[in-house]
Design a protein around this motif. Structure first.
Motif, PDB file in Angstrom:
ATOM      1  N   MET A  33     -10.548  64.979  52.373  1.00 38.43           N
ATOM      2  CA  MET A  33     -10.913  64.790  50.953  1.00 38.43           C
ATOM      3  C   MET A  33     -11.156  63.241  50.463  1.00 38.43           C
ATOM      4  SD  MET A  33     -11.826  68.014  49.912  1.00 38.43           S
ATOM      5  CE  MET A  33     -12.028  67.744  48.178  1.00 38.43           C
ATOM      6  N   SER A  34     -11.921  63.163  49.718  1.00 42.89           N
ATOM      7  CA  SER A  34     -12.284  61.726  49.217  1.00 42.89           C
ATOM      8  C   SER A  34     -12.514  61.844  47.723  1.00 42.89           C
ATOM      9  CB  SER A  34     -13.561  61.220  49.985  1.00 42.89           C
ATOM     10  OG  SER A  34     -13.375  60.908  51.302  1.00 42.89           O
ATOM     11  N   TRP A  35     -12.116  60.633  47.132  1.00 40.74           N
ATOM     12  CA  TRP A  35     -12.672  60.353  45.770  1.00 40.74           C
ATOM     13  C   TRP A  35     -13.695  58.983  46.094  1.00 40.74           C
ATOM     14  CZ3 TRP A  35     -11.408  62.608  41.503  1.00 40.74           C
ATOM     15  CH2 TRP A  35     -10.401  63.369  41.425  1.00 40.74           C
ATOM     16  N   VAL A  36     -14.745  59.258  45.221  1.00 44.14           N
ATOM     17  CA  VAL A  36     -15.894  58.394  45.065  1.00 44.14           C
ATOM     18  C   VAL A  36     -16.362  57.911  43.904  1.00 44.14           C
ATOM     19  CG1 VAL A  36     -18.312  58.348  45.721  1.00 44.14           C
ATOM     20  CG2 VAL A  36     -17.038  59.637  47.395  1.00 44.14           C
ATOM     21  N   ARG A  37     -16.718  56.750  43.506  1.00 45.27           N
ATOM     22  CA  ARG A  37     -16.991  56.360  42.267  1.00 45.27           C
ATOM     23  C   ARG A  37     -18.190  55.604  42.237  1.00 45.27           C
ATOM     24  NH1 ARG A  37     -12.386  51.539  41.067  1.00 45.27           N
ATOM     25  NH2 ARG A  37     -13.450  49.926  42.604  1.00 45.27           N
ATOM     26  N   GLN A  38     -18.888  55.902  40.919  1.00 41.91           N
ATOM     27  CA  GLN A  38     -20.181  54.961  40.799  1.00 41.91           C
ATOM     28  C   GLN A  38     -20.165  54.396  39.437  1.00 41.91           C
ATOM     29  OE1 GLN A  38     -23.693  57.358  41.189  1.00 41.91           O
ATOM     30  NE2 GLN A  38     -25.124  55.641  41.340  1.00 41.91           N
ATOM     31  N   ALA A  39     -20.148  53.037  39.525  1.00 42.63           N
ATOM     32  CA  ALA A  39     -20.330  52.327  38.295  1.00 42.63           C
ATOM     33  C   ALA A  39     -21.591  52.285  37.791  1.00 42.63           C
ATOM     34  CB  ALA A  39     -19.670  50.892  38.562  1.00 42.63           C
ATOM     35  N   PRO A  40     -21.850  51.879  36.344  1.00 39.47           N
ATOM     36  CA  PRO A  40     -23.161  51.926  35.803  1.00 39.47           C
ATOM     37  C   PRO A  40     -24.149  50.644  36.461  1.00 39.47           C
ATOM     38  CG  PRO A  40     -21.405  51.619  34.039  1.00 39.47           C
ATOM     39  CD  PRO A  40     -20.732  51.356  35.238  1.00 39.47           C
ATOM     40  N   GLY A  41     -25.347  51.295  36.939  1.00 45.49           N
ATOM     41  CA  GLY A  41     -26.232  50.563  37.536  1.00 45.49           C
ATOM     42  C   GLY A  41     -25.914  50.102  38.913  1.00 45.49           C
ATOM     43  N   LYS A  42     -24.844  50.597  39.564  1.00 41.50           N
ATOM     44  CA  LYS A  42     -24.616  50.430  41.119  1.00 41.50           C
ATOM     45  C   LYS A  42     -24.564  51.909  41.726  1.00 41.50           C
ATOM     46  CE  LYS A  42     -21.629  46.634  40.206  1.00 41.50           C
ATOM     47  NZ  LYS A  42     -20.207  46.002  40.410  1.00 41.50           N
ATOM     48  N   THR A  90     -14.073  50.915  35.867  1.00 41.64           N
ATOM     49  CA  THR A  90     -15.095  51.657  34.968  1.00 41.64           C
ATOM     50  C   THR A  90     -16.197  52.231  35.784  1.00 41.64           C
ATOM     51  OG1 THR A  90     -14.544  50.535  32.926  1.00 41.64           O
ATOM     52  CG2 THR A  90     -16.706  51.591  33.046  1.00 41.64           C
ATOM     53  N   ALA A  91     -16.087  53.690  35.913  1.00 41.99           N
ATOM     54  CA  ALA A  91     -17.136  54.443  36.639  1.00 41.99           C
ATOM     55  C   ALA A  91     -17.030  55.611  36.436  1.00 41.99           C
ATOM     56  CB  ALA A  91     -16.794  54.033  38.274  1.00 41.99           C
ATOM     57  N   LEU A  92     -17.948  56.567  37.075  1.00 48.42           N
ATOM     58  CA  LEU A  92     -18.067  58.005  37.036  1.00 48.42           C
ATOM     59  C   LEU A  92     -17.046  58.330  38.456  1.00 48.42           C
ATOM     60  CD1 LEU A  92     -18.719  60.428  35.577  1.00 48.42           C
ATOM     61  CD2 LEU A  92     -20.965  60.323  36.721  1.00 48.42           C
ATOM     62  N   TYR A  93     -16.183  58.953  38.375  1.00 46.89           N
ATOM     63  CA  TYR A  93     -15.179  59.201  39.697  1.00 46.89           C
ATOM     64  C   TYR A  93     -15.496  60.540  40.059  1.00 46.89           C
ATOM     65  CZ  TYR A  93     -12.728  54.917  39.297  1.00 46.89           C
ATOM     66  OH  TYR A  93     -12.177  53.699  39.229  1.00 46.89           O
ATOM     67  N   TYR A  94     -15.891  60.747  41.203  1.00 45.40           N
ATOM     68  CA  TYR A  94     -16.225  62.075  41.914  1.00 45.40           C
ATOM     69  C   TYR A  94     -15.041  62.565  42.904  1.00 45.40           C
ATOM     70  CZ  TYR A  94     -20.913  61.127  39.951  1.00 45.40           C
ATOM     71  OH  TYR A  94     -22.137  60.873  39.454  1.00 45.40           O
ATOM     72  N   CYS A  95     -14.838  63.739  43.052  1.00 40.48           N
ATOM     73  CA  CYS A  95     -14.054  64.220  44.246  1.00 40.48           C
ATOM     74  C   CYS A  95     -15.128  64.757  45.136  1.00 40.48           C
ATOM     75  CB  CYS A  95     -13.360  65.711  43.681  1.00 40.48           C
ATOM     76  SG  CYS A  95     -12.653  66.510  44.612  1.00 40.48           S
ATOM     77  N   ALA A  96     -14.880  64.363  46.401  1.00 37.69           N
ATOM     78  CA  ALA A  96     -15.824  64.914  47.476  1.00 37.69           C
ATOM     79  C   ALA A  96     -15.041  65.502  48.792  1.00 37.69           C
ATOM     80  CB  ALA A  96     -16.751  63.688  47.955  1.00 37.69           C
TER      81      ALA A  96
END
Length: 125
Positions: A33-42, A90-96
């Motif tokens: 399993m992984s954690w992934v994040r997406q920061a604003p504009g990236k 700071t980001a939206l963090y996703y479980c993958a």
């Protein structure tokens, strides 16, 4: 397959948060399993991964020593303990589901499998 993240919020620099991901619809302990994040504009960034038994863990360099990934296979739950948080976390963090994809240069990318809907982490003073 369903992955539901929780635990995000707003925190000051230096603070801590613990993210959780409840998994269902598949045999949890059969998958890395992984954690992934997406920061604003990236674009999405792979953050951390854990093997099926929780014995091996992996981190992107920017979070090493601050974040800890873990899992409870009895509860079908993935965790990410985040300490010493920085503004750039700071980001939206996703479980993958799955471990990272790796290219020939050794760069790590988010897994091409199921992701949750994400939980927002905001680090702000």
């Amino acid at each position: 397959v369903q992955l539901v993240e929780s635990g995000g919020g707003m925190v000051q620099p230096g603070g801590s948060l613990r993210l959780s991901c409840a998994a269902s619809g598949f045999t949890f302990d059969n998958y890395d399993m992984s954690w992934v994040r997406q920061a604003p504009g990236k674009g999405p960034q792979w953050v951390s991964a854990i093997d099926t038994g929780g014995d091996s863990t992996y981190y992107t360099d920017s979070v090493k020593g601050r974040f800890t990934i873990s899992r409870d296979n009895a509860k079908n739950t993935l965790y990410l303990q985040m300490n010493s948080l920085k503004l750039e976390d700071t980001a939206l963090y996703y479980c993958a589901r799955g471990g990272p994809d790796v290219d020939y240069s050794g760069n790590y990318f988010p897994p091409n499998d199921y992701w949750g809907q994400g939980t927002q982490v905001t680090v702000s003073s």
